[in-house]
Design a protein around this motif. Structure first.
Motif, PDB file in Angstrom:
ATOM      1  N   VAL A   1      58.787 112.980 -16.797  1.00  0.00           N
ATOM      2  CA  VAL A   1      59.656 112.059 -17.085  1.00  0.00           C
ATOM      3  C   VAL A   1      59.170 110.667 -16.833  1.00  0.00           C
ATOM      4  O   VAL A   1      59.584 109.816 -17.621  1.00  0.00           O
ATOM      5  CB  VAL A   1      60.993 112.554 -16.135  1.00  0.00           C
TER       6      VAL A   1
ATOM      7  N   THR B   1      68.776 112.314 -17.430  1.00  0.00           N
ATOM      8  CA  THR B   1      68.129 113.634 -17.218  1.00  0.00           C
ATOM      9  C   THR B   1      69.042 114.206 -16.068  1.00  0.00           C
ATOM     10  O   THR B   1      70.224 113.973 -15.976  1.00  0.00           O
ATOM     11  CB  THR B   1      66.767 113.447 -16.656  1.00  0.00           C
TER      12      THR B   1
ATOM     13  N   THR C   1      66.087 117.459 -20.287  1.00  0.00           N
ATOM     14  CA  THR C   1      65.674 117.952 -19.049  1.00  0.00           C
ATOM     15  C   THR C   1      65.119 119.351 -19.068  1.00  0.00           C
ATOM     16  O   THR C   1      65.207 119.945 -20.260  1.00  0.00           O
ATOM     17  CB  THR C   1      67.196 118.151 -18.230  1.00  0.00           C
TER      18      THR C   1
END
Lengths: 177, 155
Positions: free
Chosen positions: B60, B43, A174
Motif C-alpha cells: 500500500v 483501503t 484491499t
C-alpha cells in the motif's frame, strides 16, 4: 549553609529558589535536591540492571547525537512513549538540529479534525462494507478493488491488482482478511 | 449519530457498520476492520489497541509514492515482540463515515521493509499509541457499528 562554598552558578540558583518562597532555608532546598539526585541515581541503577533497557538519557546534558541514539534505542526496546518524549524535548533543546526536528515531527502525538463527508462517499463506504462482509470467505487472501459496493477486479497481489486499473480514485483497494 | 452526552453534545462524529470480523480457521482472532483512507488511498485497516502507530503494509505504501525526504528511514521498532525494520512517516489517515462525518488523523506511521510483506496476513493496522490515542471510539456488537470522533470536540 554558606552559599559562598558553592559554585557561582549553583549559588545563584539557590538564591533564586529561596527568593521564590518554596523553601524556607538553603538547607531545606539542598536536602530536596539531594533526594532528587538520589532518586534519579536509583532509577539509573535499576535501569542498568534490566537487560535490553536503554540507558537513562538526560536531555539537558546530552548531545544531539546522543539523543538521536537514545530515541532509536527506545524505539527498538518498544518504549514508544520514551522515544516521543526524548524527541520532543530534544527538538526543543536543539531547534537547529534537523534530525531531532524530524523525529519530533514524526513522533508527536496525533492530531484529529472532523472533515465533512459527502453523501456519495457515505453510501460508498456502506456498500463496500456490506460487500466485504458478504464475500469475505470467497475472496480471502486475494486483493480486490471495489467501487460503490461492486467488484471491479480481484488479483493475487497489490501490484497485479493496480497494474491496469489506471486512476484508482474512488476505489477501495484491499486484501481480504 | 446516536451517541450523545446528557447535555446533548455528540460523543462522536461518525460511524461505520460491518466492521466485526468473526474468527475463522484461517484467521483465529476476531477483528474490527475499518474502511479508511491512508494519504488518500482507500483501503482497510484493523484496530489493534495493543498496537503501535499506523502500521502500513509496504504494498500500500508503494502506491502512495511517499516522500523519502520527509521520512526517517532505517528504523527498528518492536512489533508484537519482534524487531521489525522499516521507515517512519507522518501520514494522514481518514476514518470514513457511512453516517456522520469523516475524521482525519495526522498520525505516526511505520512502513516495514519489503521483506516483511505478507508476514502477517493482515491489512494495515491502527495502533493506539501514535494513531488512535486522540480518537474517541466505541463499538456496538449488537449493531456491528464502530463509532469515532476527535478527542477534542470541535463543537
Amino acid at each position: 549553609m554558606d552559599l559562598k562554598e558553592l559554585p557561582a552558578e549553583l549559588a545563584h540558583f539557590v538564591q533564586q529558589a529561596l527568593a521564590s518562597g518554596t523553601y524556607q532555608s538553603a538547607d531545606e532546598l539542598v536536602a530536596a535536591a539531594v533526594r532528587v539526585l538520589r532518586d534519579r541515581e536509583a532509577g539509573h541503577k535499576a535501569r542498568q540492571h534490566t537487560p535490553d533497557a536503554p540507558a537513562y538519557t538526560d536531555v539537558l546534558t546530552s548531545t544531539p547525537d546522543d539523543l538521536v541514539h537514545a530515541i532509536r534505542q527506545a524505539l527498538e526496546a518498544g518504549e514508544a512513549g520514551r522515544a516521543r518524549q526524548l524527541a520532543l524535548e530534544g527538538a526543543q533543546r536543539y531547534p537547529a538540529h534537523a534530525e531531532l526536528q524530524q523525529y519530533a515531527r514524526v513522533l508527536a502525538p496525533p492530531t484529529t479534525r472532523v472533515v465533512p463527508a459527502a453523501p456519495a462517499s457515505r453510501a460508498s463506504v456502506k456498500a463496500n462494507g456490506a460487500w466485504l462482509k458478504a464475500h469475505r470467505t470467497a475472496y480471502r487472501g486475494r486483493w480486490i478493488a471495489l467501487r460503490d459496493g461492486a467488484l471491479v477486479r480481484a488479483a493475487d497481489s497489490f501490484e497485479a491488482l493496480v497494474a491496469d486499473l489506471g486512476d484508482t480514485t474512488g476505489l477501495l483497494l484491499t486484501k481480504v482478511v | 449519530m446516536s451517541l450523545f452526552y446528557a447535555d446533548g453534545s455528540p460523543f462522536v462524529m461518525g460511524s461505520q457498520t460491518h466492521v466485526f470480523y468473526e474468527p475463522t480457521p484461517a484467521e483465529p482472532k476476531a477483528r474490527l476492520v475499518l474502511r479508511v483512507a491512508i494519504a488518500g488511498l482507500t483501503t482497510q485497516a484493523m484496530v489493534d489497541t495493543g498496537g503501535l502507530y499506523l502500521f502500513c503494509m509496504p504494498s500500500v505504501a508503494r502506491a502512495l509514492n511517499l516522500d523519502a525526504a520527509q521520512a526517517l528511514g532505517a528504523q527498528t521498532i518492536l512489533f508484537r515482540d519482534e524487531r521489525v525494520r522499516g521507515t517512519l512517516y507522518r501520514l494522514t489517515l481518514t476514518l470514513l463515515a457511512e453516517e456522520g462525518e469523516d475524521v482525519q488523523i495526522d498520525s505516526t506511521a511505520f512502513v516495514p521493509d519489503a521483506s516483511y510483506e505478507g508476514v502477517p496476513e493482515l491489512p494495515s493496522i491502527l495502533g493506539l499509541h501514535g494513531c488512535l490515542e486522540r480518537v474517541r471510539f466505541a463499538f456496538d456488537p449488537h449493531t456491528d457499528t464502530f463509532y469515532f470522533g476527535p478527542a477534542s470536540p470541535p463543537w
